[in-house]
Scaffold this motif. Structure first.
Motif: not given
Length: 285
Positions: A161-162, A158, A9, A16, A12-13
């Motif tokens: 979010y993590i 972010m 994950q 992106n 992916q972050l």
């Protein structure tokens, strides 16, 4: 601390973000070591890291950046050892972070020639001279302060979010995990059964039993040797360090002993391992 990273994950972050912005972001552990998420480094950074001296400087700089964090919150901006702009912030506790979020490899909007001269003055060690890197340096993107502020604020969101998705989390360590982590962090030092026992506060008999669990029935000495050789294999493939320097870097000062241990654990010599590994990389490249 036993820190678990959700590599998939997290990758992916940051991937992106790189696609959208062109600015590499990455995550370092609490000691400033790269957790090997992302390899999208600009040409300048790749060239610097391709040398033994440059790689050593970059590793030391990563450790320095986390130790020197002193901002009241959010990102702290700085220039790396080669004068390139970067930024770092802790995740998630400022006093005892689980990791550090970093972004960088860019230039500010001051005159690029002034920035090059600053960088040039730090590169007297570079093989062939610093001007070999000028073309790669000029490929860095320049950003004005408002753009960097916007990007930093996006990354701060972010970070939340993590944390929400528990992509980085702390778990209780077993004694076996403590031993494995201790060896990961100290394999390059002089180690003994007595010293490890004292540091981990684990009895010698139990320590030997844990070593057998981790190594598939082998001794602590063998477990330490395997950890050192694993690190040596990475250095042999990623750098041009002499084999003797690789041996020193992983905690074995005797070159001949290092070669014997390496061969006993891998079935080949350090030089042959390096040659074969690089040949395979070229074939698949």
């Amino acid at each position: 601390m036993n820190i678990l990273f959700d590599q998939e994950q997290l990758l992916q972050l940051v991937s992106n973000l790189y696609v959208l912005t062109g600015i590499p972001a990455n995550i370092l552990d609490p000691q400033g070591r790269d957790i090997n998420l992302f390899e999208g480094h600009p040409p300048f950074c790749r060239a610097v890291n391709a040398t033994a001296e440059g790689h050593s400087r970059c590793v030391a700089c990563d450790a320095w950046k986390v130790k020197s964090y002193a901002a009241p919150g959010g990102f702290q901006f700085y220039r790396c050892h080669a004068g390139i702009c970067e930024a770092v912030m802790p995740l998630f506790d400022r006093n005892q972070p689980l990791a550090y979020l970093v972004f960088g490899c860019f230039l500010d909007d001051s005159p690029i020639e002034d920035q090059w001269q600053r960088t040039r003055s730090t590169l007297d060690w570079y093989p062939g001279g610093p001007d070999q890197l000028r073309e790669a340096f000029l490929q860095f993107r320049q950003y004005a302060a408002p753009a960097l502020k916007a990007y930093a604020e996006t990354l701060e969101v972010m970070a939340g979010y993590i944390q929400l998705k528990e992509m980085i989390r702390l778990t209780e360590q077993t004694d076996a995990q403590k031993l494995a982590m201790y060896l990961d962090q100290h394999y390059m030092e002089k180690l003994s059964l007595e010293s490890i026992s004292q540091q981990l506060r684990i009895g010698r008999t139990k320590l030997c039993r844990l070593a057998k669990e981790l190594s598939g029935g082998h001794t602590l000495t063998r477990l330490i040797a395997q950890r050192r050789i694993d690190a040596a294999k990475v250095l042999l493939l990623e750098n041009d360090l002499p084999v003797s320097a690789v041996a020193e870097a992983v905690g074995i000062s005797d070159y001949n002993y290092f070669s014997r241990v390496f061969r006993s654990l891998t079935g080949t010599t350090p030089r042959t391992f390096r040659e074969n590994g690089r040949q395979k990389a070229q074939n698949f490249g």
